[in-house]
Design a protein around this motif. Structure first.
Motif, mmCIF file in Angstrom:
data_model
loop_
_atom_site.group_PDB
_atom_site.id
_atom_site.type_symbol
_atom_site.label_atom_id
_atom_site.label_comp_id
_atom_site.label_asym_id
_atom_site.label_seq_id
_atom_site.Cartn_x
_atom_site.Cartn_y
_atom_site.Cartn_z
ATOM 1 N N GLN A 118 -2.200 -40.764 27.003
ATOM 2 C CA GLN A 118 -0.777 -40.561 27.260
ATOM 3 C C GLN A 118 -0.068 -41.890 27.486
ATOM 4 O OE1 GLN A 118 0.415 -37.120 29.318
ATOM 5 N NE2 GLN A 118 2.201 -38.065 30.299
ATOM 6 N N ALA A 119 -0.759 -42.828 28.142
ATOM 7 C CA ALA A 119 -0.163 -44.153 28.351
ATOM 8 C C ALA A 119 0.087 -44.833 27.007
ATOM 9 C CB ALA A 119 -1.081 -45.007 29.221
ATOM 10 N N ASN A 131 11.507 -47.326 20.583
ATOM 11 C CA ASN A 131 12.850 -47.359 21.143
ATOM 12 C C ASN A 131 13.384 -48.793 21.227
ATOM 13 O OD1 ASN A 131 12.881 -44.608 21.419
ATOM 14 N ND2 ASN A 131 12.185 -44.627 23.545
ATOM 15 N N SER A 136 5.532 -41.484 35.448
ATOM 16 C CA SER A 136 6.079 -42.605 34.682
ATOM 17 C C SER A 136 4.914 -43.406 34.098
ATOM 18 C CB SER A 136 6.923 -43.495 35.587
ATOM 19 O OG SER A 136 6.100 -44.073 36.597
ATOM 20 N N LEU A 137 5.202 -44.359 33.202
ATOM 21 C CA LEU A 137 4.132 -45.153 32.588
ATOM 22 C C LEU A 137 3.291 -45.892 33.622
ATOM 23 C CD1 LEU A 137 2.634 -46.188 30.133
ATOM 24 C CD2 LEU A 137 4.411 -47.941 29.842
ATOM 25 N N ILE A 152 1.031 -43.384 35.155
ATOM 26 C CA ILE A 152 -0.005 -42.930 34.221
ATOM 27 C C ILE A 152 -1.155 -43.930 34.190
ATOM 28 C CG2 ILE A 152 -0.518 -42.433 31.793
ATOM 29 C CD1 ILE A 152 2.404 -41.472 31.532
ATOM 30 N N GLU A 168 3.083 -43.282 25.392
ATOM 31 C CA GLU A 168 4.316 -43.735 26.045
ATOM 32 C C GLU A 168 4.671 -45.151 25.590
ATOM 33 O OE1 GLU A 168 6.353 -42.322 28.379
ATOM 34 O OE2 GLU A 168 5.325 -40.405 28.575
ATOM 35 N N GLU A 169 3.658 -46.012 25.481
ATOM 36 C CA GLU A 169 3.908 -47.392 25.076
ATOM 37 C C GLU A 169 4.403 -47.451 23.628
ATOM 38 O OE1 GLU A 169 0.141 -49.101 25.854
ATOM 39 O OE2 GLU A 169 0.529 -49.444 28.000
ATOM 40 N N GLU A 205 6.068 -45.077 22.113
ATOM 41 C CA GLU A 205 7.429 -44.560 22.142
ATOM 42 C C GLU A 205 8.407 -45.628 22.624
ATOM 43 O OE1 GLU A 205 10.542 -41.851 21.669
ATOM 44 O OE2 GLU A 205 8.466 -41.784 20.963
ATOM 45 N N MET A 206 7.983 -46.374 23.627
ATOM 46 C CA MET A 206 8.839 -47.444 24.147
ATOM 47 C C MET A 206 9.012 -48.546 23.115
ATOM 48 S SD MET A 206 7.417 -47.709 28.067
ATOM 49 C CE MET A 206 8.440 -49.119 28.432
#
Length: 411
Positions: free
Chosen positions: A397-398, A408, A365-366, A369, A401-402, A404-405
């Motif tokens: 990758q973090a 969203n 998960s973030l 990570i 993910e951030e 992408e969040m």
């Protein structure tokens, strides 16, 4: 021996040796000998002395088939023939795991090995299959699997515009057929079962496991296939996919659930010693092997238990088996002619970025990570090895993910 039809039932091990030269050069006669002889020592002699060659295309295939289907050939001789090109190391899982698994197979229970990634579940499944069965096959479950992948289905086939139907066995049904053909134990390994919908895919097996008369598939001749003790079903699942508590009760009631958890400190240290010890047997790699062992240990402890500077505990569960890939990488990369010759510090970091960090990041998960990035930064400060590569990988990758969040959040 060459006049008329030989009667090999009367020939024993000594006569197999006496006529070995003839059998070596006459494959049809060797095949007949194996099919007819009633002396298991005779077949053992032919196989162990390589008097017959089962690897020769054509004739060798027929001889191999004759041995594997022989009622006279001992199981270990059949294993030698079927597994001639298989090379697996010694079993290293905890003794209780091995004993429980052997007992489950002996009493006819299918097995699920479960635990965190890197504990050697699939590798041990293969080792167990090789030691208890003539041979085995491996299938990896996918989200698209249906019951047909397990038990079988009826498939249409077009020939000159005409549609006919034939029955296609699933992986378990094929395993049953192989066990029947060989007259001995045969293993089917299903890897990562939680990638499929277990309740749906395994449903047809549940009744068959409890009722040995239940037909799970009929072949093209209409013969029904039922589960027998000769079919050894071994499955694996990663704890990152699902916990045991989330599994359908139907599978936990019918399968032997055997955990492969993290190795204790002494067992893990022994593994690291063995793998790092392999680096001493080759040319000078210019790697401080004692520090490499310490790096493995601190990295593993930080992932599983947390660091001394963190009150949050471990980041995730992670087994020790992945580190062998690091030592294999270093053994080649750092040799005098290798791509990282004279750059051992950089090679260690690249090995972690190639084999360890991606496997951790795959299910993280973030928050995990970010902790992994911090963990690698900390190790980079503690050691002379350059661990910036795995740290950078985790940070990238973090960031992804951030982003992408963030996307969203505005959708």
């Amino acid at each position: 021996m060459s006049s008329g039809k030989p009667r090999f039932q009367e020939y024993d091990r000594d006569e197999a040796e006496e006529y070995s030269g003839f059998l070596l050069t006459n494959a049809p006669t060797a095949e007949d000998f194996i099919k007819q002889t009633t002396d298991p020592k005779a077949i053992r002699y032919l196989v162990e002395t390589h008097t017959i060659d089962v690897d020769v295309p054509g004739a060798g295939t027929k001889i191999k088939e004759a041995i594997l289907t022989s009622e006279t050939a001992p199981l270990d001789v059949k294993q030698t023939v079927a597994q001639r090109n298989v090379d697996l190391d010694d079993i290293i899982v905890p003794e209780t795991v091995e004993r429980n698994a052997r007992t489950a197979l002996a009493v006819g229970k299918p097995i699920v090995f479960y635990g965190p990634t890197g504990t050697g579940k699939t590798y041990f499944a293969k080792q167990l299959a090789l030691e208890t069965c003539i041979d085995y096959e491996v299938h990896t479950a996918t989200p698209t699997w249906t019951p047909a992948d397990i038990t079988g289905s009826i498939q249409p086939e077009t020939d000159d515009g005409e549609i006919t139907y034939h029955r296609r066995a699933g992986c378990v049904s094929r395993g049953i057929q192989e066990a029947e053909r060989y007259g001995d134990n045969y293993a089917v390994i299903i890897d990562e079962i939680t990638r499929a919908d277990i309740s749906q895919v395994f449903g047809p097996l549940y009744t068959a496991i409890e009722d040995d008369k239940q037909v799970i598939f009929r072949d093209d001749d209409g013969d029904g296939l039922t589960l027998t003790d000769d079919l050894k079903l071994i499955c694996t699942m990663n704890m990152s996919d699902r916990t045991v508590n989330e599994l359908d009760n139907a599978i936990t009631r019918r399968f032997a659930m055997i955990e492969l958890s993290r190795y204790d400190d002494d067992d893990r240290a022994a593994l690291f010693d063995d793998w790092i010890g392999e680096l001493e047997s080759g040319p000078d790699l210019n790697i401080d092997l004692r520090k490499l062992h310490t790096l493995f240990e601190r990295h593993h402890r930080g992932i599983n238990e947390g660091t001394t500077t963190s009150a949050e505990g471990g980041i995730m569960e992670f087994g020790p088996m992945h580190y062998i890939d690091v030592t294999k990488f270093l053994k080649h990369a750092c040799k005098p002619s290798g791509p990282y010759s004279g750059e051992a510090s950089l090679a260690v970091g690249q090995a972690f970025a190639t084999y360890i960090a991606p496997r951790l990041l795959n299910t993280a998960s973030l928050p995990q990570i970010n902790r992994l990035a911090s963990h690698y930064d900390s190790l980079d400060d503690q050691f002379s090895f350059d661990l910036s590569a795995p740290a950078d990988l985790a940070r990238r990758q973090a960031e992804a993910e951030e982003r992408e969040m963030g996307v969203n959040a505005y959708e």
